[in-house]
Design a protein around this motif. Sequence first.
Motif, mmCIF file in Angstrom:
data_model
loop_
_atom_site.group_PDB
_atom_site.id
_atom_site.type_symbol
_atom_site.label_atom_id
_atom_site.label_comp_id
_atom_site.label_asym_id
_atom_site.label_seq_id
_atom_site.Cartn_x
_atom_site.Cartn_y
_atom_site.Cartn_z
ATOM 1 N N PRO A 126 -3.623 10.426 6.550
ATOM 2 C CA PRO A 126 -2.827 10.906 7.569
ATOM 3 C C PRO A 126 -1.240 9.364 7.758
ATOM 4 O O PRO A 126 -2.029 8.513 7.594
ATOM 5 N N TYR A 127 -0.008 9.440 7.325
ATOM 6 C CA TYR A 127 1.019 8.283 7.803
ATOM 7 C C TYR A 127 0.578 7.276 9.097
ATOM 8 O O TYR A 127 0.412 5.428 8.629
ATOM 9 N N LYS A 128 0.578 7.786 10.234
ATOM 10 C CA LYS A 128 -0.238 7.259 11.523
ATOM 11 C C LYS A 128 -1.037 6.230 10.440
ATOM 12 O O LYS A 128 -1.566 5.329 11.965
ATOM 13 N N GLU B 45 -2.971 0.839 8.989
ATOM 14 C CA GLU B 45 -4.573 0.540 9.953
ATOM 15 C C GLU B 45 -6.258 0.650 8.279
ATOM 16 O O GLU B 45 -6.810 -0.558 8.328
ATOM 17 N N ILE B 46 -6.117 1.812 7.846
ATOM 18 C CA ILE B 46 -7.304 2.038 6.769
ATOM 19 C C ILE B 46 -6.906 1.296 5.637
ATOM 20 O O ILE B 46 -7.568 -0.055 5.220
ATOM 21 N N MET B 47 -5.602 0.303 5.560
ATOM 22 C CA MET B 47 -5.197 -0.516 4.204
ATOM 23 C C MET B 47 -6.174 -1.435 4.849
ATOM 24 O O MET B 47 -5.845 -2.750 4.029
#
Length: 246
Positions: free
Chosen positions: A108-110, A114-116
Amino acid sequence: MPLVPAKDCSNLPVRKDNRIVNKAAYTVMGINLDGYKEILGIWIGENESASFWLGVCNDLRNRGVEDILIACKDGLSGFSEAISTVYPNTEIQLCVIHQIRNSMRYVPYKEQKEIMADLKEVYQAVTLEGAEQAFQSFKNKWGKKHPVIVRSWENNWIELTTYFSYPYEVRKVIYTTNVVEGYHRQLRKVTKTKTAYPSDESLKKIIYLATMEAGKKWSMPIRDWKKCISQMAIHFGDRLNLESAL
């Protein structure tokens, strides 16, 4: 042939049996001992498979490519099996950028930022051990919420981390197939003007002419090539003859 940033393809309309079908124009780019980019071949096909890529690899060998040290690929179906059959000593690097793009499809965009940032700790680690530790932290944090991402990295881990065997100068050349994608962007500027091509041969001809035009800009070795080739000479030993490279 020290490096082969492996295929990229453009999907193009071609007439076949009185109808129009989409076919992929596959190209393989190599970097020779002197550090110059070369297009090693153009193949037209409707789908990828191990047998298709086996034919491509055998074609390369029959036309004089005796050895490939490192092959860089995106998510090619059957490519690893084919190149390992024809060039069993070749090291294979899966494009990290493609892997990241595929991973982000499930996020999800939000959560993407953080995952990147967490994945960056993995692929920009200094050592393989550091990457393994960073990935374990990523897995502990995101494994339950995004098991598909974790499983994909685990399944491709060996080919994703080949570049950790090399110094920075070599890593930045092989961790992505962007150099091939840049060439294909140039091809699309030429091929997009045609509604449909009358045959595979006509498509090959226009790609060949566009390649000759693009090749005029490849007048210099890739950046830091002498540092790269010196490092690879140590890594690959007798497989690499530097008489024509230095």
